[in-house]
Design an enzyme around this catalytic site. Structure first.
Site, PDB file in Angstrom:
ATOM      1  N   GLU A 227       0.886  -1.170   0.000  1.00 35.76           N
ATOM      2  CA  GLU A 227       0.000   0.000   0.000  1.00 35.76           C
ATOM      3  C   GLU A 227       0.921   1.216   0.000  1.00 35.76           C
ATOM      4  O   GLU A 227       1.474   1.579   1.038  1.00 35.76           O
ATOM      5  CB  GLU A 227      -0.880   0.018   1.259  1.00 35.76           C
ATOM      6  CG  GLU A 227      -1.871  -1.115   1.361  1.00 35.76           C
ATOM      7  CD  GLU A 227      -3.003  -1.026   0.351  1.00 35.76           C
ATOM      8  OE1 GLU A 227      -3.072  -0.035  -0.399  1.00 35.76           O
ATOM      9  OE2 GLU A 227      -3.797  -1.962   0.299  1.00 35.76           O
ATOM     10  N   CYS A 261      -2.137   9.085   2.353  1.00 35.73           N
ATOM     11  CA  CYS A 261      -1.886   8.554   1.006  1.00 35.73           C
ATOM     12  C   CYS A 261      -3.062   8.859   0.093  1.00 35.73           C
ATOM     13  O   CYS A 261      -2.881   9.135  -1.089  1.00 35.73           O
ATOM     14  CB  CYS A 261      -1.639   7.053   1.082  1.00 35.73           C
ATOM     15  SG  CYS A 261      -2.953   6.176   1.937  1.00 35.73           S
TER      16      CYS A 261
HETATM   17  P1  NAP Z   1       8.459   5.097   4.446  1.00 37.41           P
HETATM   18  O1  NAP Z   1       9.649   5.900   4.643  1.00 37.41           O
HETATM   19  O2  NAP Z   1       8.376   4.197   3.282  1.00 37.41           O
HETATM   20  O3  NAP Z   1       8.261   4.236   5.794  1.00 37.41           O
HETATM   21  C1  NAP Z   1       7.232   3.284   5.935  1.00 37.41           C
HETATM   22  C2  NAP Z   1       7.760   2.112   6.722  1.00 37.41           C
HETATM   23  O4  NAP Z   1       8.736   1.429   5.948  1.00 37.41           O
HETATM   24  C3  NAP Z   1       8.485   2.502   8.017  1.00 37.41           C
HETATM   25  O5  NAP Z   1       8.247   1.515   8.979  1.00 37.41           O
HETATM   26  C4  NAP Z   1       9.931   2.517   7.599  1.00 37.41           C
HETATM   27  O6  NAP Z   1      10.818   2.321   8.686  1.00 37.41           O
HETATM   28  C5  NAP Z   1       9.977   1.353   6.653  1.00 37.41           C
HETATM   29  N1  NAP Z   1      11.037   1.404   5.663  1.00 37.41           N
HETATM   30  C6  NAP Z   1      11.568   2.481   5.054  1.00 37.41           C
HETATM   31  N2  NAP Z   1      12.495   2.113   4.158  1.00 37.41           N
HETATM   32  C7  NAP Z   1      12.571   0.763   4.216  1.00 37.41           C
HETATM   33  C8  NAP Z   1      13.356  -0.213   3.545  1.00 37.41           C
HETATM   34  N3  NAP Z   1      14.229   0.116   2.615  1.00 37.41           N
HETATM   35  N4  NAP Z   1      13.170  -1.502   3.865  1.00 37.41           N
HETATM   36  C9  NAP Z   1      12.272  -1.867   4.794  1.00 37.41           C
HETATM   37  N5  NAP Z   1      11.501  -0.998   5.460  1.00 37.41           N
HETATM   38  C10 NAP Z   1      11.638   0.303   5.169  1.00 37.41           C
HETATM   39  O7  NAP Z   1       7.149   5.958   4.377  1.00 37.41           O
HETATM   40  P2  NAP Z   1       6.759   7.179   5.316  1.00 37.41           P
HETATM   41  O8  NAP Z   1       7.437   8.384   4.837  1.00 37.41           O
HETATM   42  O9  NAP Z   1       6.907   6.782   6.731  1.00 37.41           O
HETATM   43  O10 NAP Z   1       5.198   7.246   5.013  1.00 37.41           O
HETATM   44  C11 NAP Z   1       4.684   8.020   4.008  1.00 37.41           C
HETATM   45  C12 NAP Z   1       4.430   7.235   2.756  1.00 37.41           C
HETATM   46  O11 NAP Z   1       3.535   6.163   3.024  1.00 37.41           O
HETATM   47  C13 NAP Z   1       3.740   8.068   1.720  1.00 37.41           C
HETATM   48  O12 NAP Z   1       4.252   7.807   0.448  1.00 37.41           O
HETATM   49  C14 NAP Z   1       2.298   7.618   1.830  1.00 37.41           C
HETATM   50  O13 NAP Z   1       1.530   7.899   0.705  1.00 37.41           O
HETATM   51  C15 NAP Z   1       2.469   6.180   2.100  1.00 37.41           C
HETATM   52  N6  NAP Z   1       1.242   5.630   2.679  1.00 37.41           N
HETATM   53  C16 NAP Z   1       0.459   4.802   1.936  1.00 37.41           C
HETATM   54  C17 NAP Z   1      -0.732   4.315   2.437  1.00 37.41           C
HETATM   55  C18 NAP Z   1      -1.622   3.395   1.665  1.00 37.41           C
HETATM   56  O14 NAP Z   1      -2.511   2.793   2.252  1.00 37.41           O
HETATM   57  N7  NAP Z   1      -1.461   3.258   0.366  1.00 37.41           N
HETATM   58  C19 NAP Z   1      -1.107   4.678   3.723  1.00 37.41           C
HETATM   59  C20 NAP Z   1      -0.296   5.542   4.448  1.00 37.41           C
HETATM   60  C21 NAP Z   1       0.883   6.000   3.912  1.00 37.41           C
HETATM   61  P3  NAP Z   1      11.661   3.551   9.310  1.00 37.41           P
HETATM   62  O15 NAP Z   1      10.670   4.488   9.878  1.00 37.41           O
HETATM   63  O16 NAP Z   1      12.485   2.884  10.330  1.00 37.41           O
HETATM   64  O17 NAP Z   1      12.426   4.140   8.175  1.00 37.41           O
END
Ligand code: NAP
Length: 450
Positions: A227, A261
């Protein structure tokens, strides 16, 4: 150590020691052990526990909401609503799981043939900070009801909420290992996915994180659900109910301080109403109350981290250099970003092409329905689109032309336990919620009895 910094005060509110490799392996072993008995429990037994979790959420919503607000700055009234929504998804699956996973008879030449839906085992959930409770519960409620067990790797800046979620399941009486929080940074995810006892992974977050997790899962031939981000369009046709549409569009873009999102990030207006709509829209946005997220009437709080606000500022700056015009806002102080409305947005601008994850909206005009559809589909993202018009027949003809995972008419795109939720294109794959969501992490077993 992992630290939570209150984005309003910039003071540390929580810190936790990261799990070592050994701690992680012990937690996975415990989850796997728990699975052996959990999968055999009846739906009624699982349902009783999930209803207890719903009760716990409702009874102690203020306690959980407070930590959400302190950790990531969500206005307190919205944090309380988030916790309440988690109780709803628990109640929904407590009631519906058995029905969604009942054997499906398929008449063939066999004496009896059907599909049964059986749990996979331990599922890893990698989750984001923006809805620290909701994102986790919408995974956990169906996964646990299906007989799986869950392990959570939450975003590093909301580790208190992660611990609280584990506490909800403990207080509700779930057996040890059924749902465990792993306080770890993202560097430790790869080894977890590769552990034989982990059967599948779901990630809600950004494209780079999703791409990395899915590649690792793919190399291990393990199921994944992604997602990811979105850049939903709000398409406003000339015959819309203007007052209602403005109210809905403001909420679609600015709730959760724009960090959603499924937020409507691109406002597409028919030329004939663009000027009037824009003027009224700017006025309503200008009246949103920004400030301390602990105040019950605050609508716009700080963004979750200063670096995220800086990134948004950079996207705005680039768009202005590319020719966009700021009508309202545009200023930042630490993590606080003013609600901002930008006009003259064209398809080559950063604000149109990239996901903007904060209180910023760009306006683009269109003349024909075909042009509107093209503008919507030009995005690399495909989470959802909202259409605003009184002529529903006209709108229904357009619906098949959109590439997104959801089309909402005269309503913001929202998640609802009863409806499937998920995206297309770089917004990810797989579905959460409803029957589709609970059937993601199951073995759809074909049974043929001659
Ligand atoms: P993010 O940086 O991708 O982080 C999300 C999760 O993934 C965190 O637990 C993060 O851990 C982990 N993570 C990051 N890089 C990783 C990697 N290379 N390998 C494994 N895990 C990894 O996203 P965010 O900035 O927190 O959240 C915002 C994004 O989420 C936006 O793009 C938003 O649109 C999207 N989102 C989508 C939905 C949906 O339902 N489609 C819902 C909500 C949010 P760390 O915090 O330790 O880095």
């Amino acid at each position: 150590m992992l630290h939570s910094i209150n984005p309003h005060t910039l003071k540390e509110v929580y810190s936790v020691e990261e799990f070592s490799k050994d701690d992680i392996n012990k937690a996975i072993d415990k989850a796997d052990d728990c699975f052996k008995s959990w999968r055999k429990r009846s739906f009624a037994e699982r349902s009783t526990l999930l209803l207890a979790a719903a009760k716990e959420l409702k009874q102690n919503k203020s306690e959980y909401a407070l930590d959400i607000t302190l950790e990531m700055g969500k206005p307190i009234s919205q944090s309380i609503s988030e916790v309440e929504k988690c109780a709803w998804v628990c109640e929904y699956y407590a009631e519906k799981a058995e029905q969604h996973l009942a054997n499906k008879p398929i008449p063939t030449d066999a004496k009896e043939s059907y599909v049964s839906y059986e749990p996979l085992g331990a599922v890893l959930a990698v989750m984001p900070w923006n809805y620290p409770f909701w994102q986790v519960f919408r995974f956990a409620a169906p996964a646990l009801m299906a007989g799986n067990v869950g392990l959570l790797k939450h975003a590093s800046n909301v580790m208190k909420s992660a611990a609280n979620i584990e506490k909800v399941f403990q207080r509700a009486g779930f057996p040890e290992g059924c749902f465990s929080n792993l306080p770890i940074s993202s560097g430790k995810v790869e080894d977890i996915i590769k552990n034989k006892k982990i059967k599948a992974v779901t990630l809600t977050g950004s494209k780079p994180a999703g791409s990395s997790v899915a590649s690792i899962a793919g190399s291990e031939i393990k199921k994944s659900v992604l997602e990811l981000g979105g850049s939903n369009a709000l398409v406003v046709f000339a015959d819309c109910n203007m007052e209602e549409t403005i109210k809905t569009c403001v909420q679609a873009r600015f709730q959760n301080t724009g960090q959603s999102c499924i937020a409507g990030k691109r406002l597409l207006l028919h030329t004939s109403i663009a000027e009037e709509f824009t003027n009224k829209f700017v006025k309503v946005v200008g009246e949103l109350k920004s400030g301390d997220p602990m105040d019950s009437d605050t609508y716009i709080g700080p963004m979750a981290r200063v670096d995220l606000a800086e990134e948004l500022e950079q996207q705005l700056k680039q768009s202005v250099e590319q020719g966009a015009k700021i009508l309202l806002g545009g200023n930042r102080k630490d993590a606080h970003f003013e609600p901002t409305v930008v006009d003259n947005v064209t398809t080559d601008m950063t604000i149109f092409k990239e996901e903007t994850f904060g209180p910023l909206i760009g306006i683009t005009v269109f003349e024909t329905k075909e042009e509107a559809v093209n503008l919507v589909n030009q995005s690399d993202f495909g989470l959802g689109v909202s259409l605003f018009a009184e002529n529903i027949e006209m709108v229904k003809e357009l619906i098949p032309q959109f590439e997104d995972g959801a089309v909402f008419v005269n309503e913001l795109v929202k998640s609802d336990p009863r409806l499937p939720f998920g995206g297309t294109k770089i917004s990810g794959y797989g579905r959460e919620l409803s029957m589709d969501g609970i059937q993601e992490f199951v073995n759809k077993k074909t049974v043929y009895i001659r």
